[in-house]
Scaffold this active site. Sequence first.
Site, PDB file in Angstrom:
ATOM      1  N   SER A  38       0.689  -0.697  -0.192  1.00 21.24           N
ATOM      2  CA  SER A  38      -0.400   0.197   0.174  1.00 21.24           C
ATOM      3  C   SER A  38       0.898   1.053   0.277  1.00 21.24           C
ATOM      4  CB  SER A  38      -1.010   0.144   1.397  1.00 21.24           C
ATOM      5  OG  SER A  38      -2.338  -1.463   1.038  1.00 21.24           O
ATOM      6  N   GLY A 472     -39.159 -41.614  10.067  1.00 23.27           N
ATOM      7  CA  GLY A 472     -40.419 -42.680   9.251  1.00 23.27           C
ATOM      8  C   GLY A 472     -40.065 -42.771   8.235  1.00 23.27           C
ATOM      9  N   SER A 541     -30.631 -37.794   2.795  1.00 20.30           N
ATOM     10  CA  SER A 541     -30.339 -36.840   1.854  1.00 20.30           C
ATOM     11  C   SER A 541     -30.094 -35.575   2.201  1.00 20.30           C
ATOM     12  CB  SER A 541     -31.264 -36.905   0.575  1.00 20.30           C
ATOM     13  OG  SER A 541     -32.374 -36.634   1.245  1.00 20.30           O
TER      14      SER A 541
END
Length: 632
Positions: A38, A472, A541
């Site tokens: 810089s 489930g 998934s």
Amino acid sequence: MSHISDLIATDIDQYLKVHEKKSLLRFITCGSVDDGKSTLIGRLLYDSKMIFEDQMTALESDSKKVGTQGGDIDFALLVDGLAAEREQGITIDVAYRFFSTEKRKFIVADTPGHEQYTRNMITGASTADVAVILIDARKGVLTQTRRHSYLVSLIGIRKVVLAINKMDLVDYDKAVFERILEDYRAFAARIGLTDITAIPLSALKGVNMLEEAAETPWYHGPSLMGYLETVDVEDAARQAPFRLPVQWVNRPNLDFRGFSGQIASGEIRPGDAIRVQPSGKTSTVARIVTHDGDLPVAVAGQSVTLTLADEIDISRGDVISRTDSPAHVADQFEATLVWMSDAAMLPGRPYLLKIGATTVSASVTEPKYKVNVNTLEHLAAKKLDLNEIGIVNVATDRPIAFDPYAENHDTGGFVMIDRISNATVGAGMLHFALRRSENVHWQAVDVAKDQRAELKGQKPAILWFTGLSGAGKSTIANMVEKKLYALGRHTYLLDGDNVRHGLNKDLGFTDADRVENIRRVAEVSKLMVDAGLIVMVSFISPFRSERRMARELVKQGEFFEVFVDTPLAVAEERDVKGLYKKARRGEIKNFTGIDSPYEAPEHAEIHLAAADLSVEAAADQIIGRLREAGVI
């Protein structure tokens, strides 16, 4: 007064005309933290008279407040615009600055030195012609110096200024300069950097910035500004074969149809024979149209509209080449990939790949290895993390036109985009098409999906059951299949545990393996839909990206996401297989809901509040939805 105004206007007009004719050099400054990047850019702005009086006053005031340069002006404050940078004394973003001298215009990119901001450095280097690599004379060649040099070579920058800075702090010792140059050349030769100009500097004191300095009587090369003003940057884009990525099909009325874009490389004239890719259709250029009138020739960098002698189908993203040197076309490639996201790159996960004006779906099929840019060692890799660089195989969902990056940066460079957040997650360079992509073709068959489905008297579909372990899913999917069987429908159930006994028995439960697990099952599901079946897929998934990938493999209306929404506490209380207990004890790693995330669906076609429903009621709800959709 009118006469004076006319003179001023004339002077401004002449200045602008002279300014327009100056060549433009883009360069990048890079190096390790606190090497003075810089400060160097601030000094260039100061010496090129690009600082206004009020800026100078503020700079002098700020320099006194900061007090880091012992009373000297802190030129870094001109560039370090972010408050966080001033507080920490470092650069954390790419800062672009424009300045001009009597000989040339410049755009400079000041890039971060920290390793965690490598992605910012890649961004700054992508358009640069020259790299100014700074080295602190007190420290010599550091790890980050080698990292940035490797990235410079990777991007394709061939001209390097080795700015050995802070020579004032080593008493302008020639031996220090020569030792650093020798060390750097030894490393640079290994990565193909040979065009190196080394300059001893003190950016703070202005030594060898504008002209040769008395402090280094042993140095007889150019000053930094002298080099930047005179370095010859080859116009490689003008010499390369003609490429026009089509950005817009220009059809203002029925009498005009043209194809607009910025010429990436080469040149074109009316009458030249062209080929449109990836389609391969050919024609001849009729006109080169611009806002200021037709052109007899157009070259790289110009934005033009081409009209053709023939009516052929061309869309945004196609590439127009000359027939004597067409681009390559493929859908599988080897590439270098720089990963720029906090979330790791996982093989098989679908991303968007943008190259020129083309955006396609793509995935990394296989990381060959990643590169340790500090030692250049090749390391085995199954994924890429933030700032890592790898050599990978990439597959796109359809063929695209391209050139190897080494031959054409515009048609060989690409970015990868997250499909959900639209954030840029990677940048890459294509090497070549994989041979198998040219030799593997889709085999046409006479019996199609619609005929197979008609024979079964049903519409094929995927019912994708997702939810936590113990939610489930399999129980409900099994009940749905029994009901469909009773209705005379042709079905198949793909269960997560069952598939892992065969097709996916080689996969574990890391994020990368989970992605591949779902990719394989999604492809199998697609084949079953093509066979005319109603297929139920029961997998945790956990990632939205993979469920979205599975959805996009089939036609709209053929994919039904079934979210079996069971709270974690309920699923854990059931714990039929005892998996949650093992996960809590640390015996199972990467268990969804415990130490691996589950990304719940946001717009599932069927949302089951499973804790409040019996299995029978949940199955009936799904059957009802299939009736509404005309599947059964």
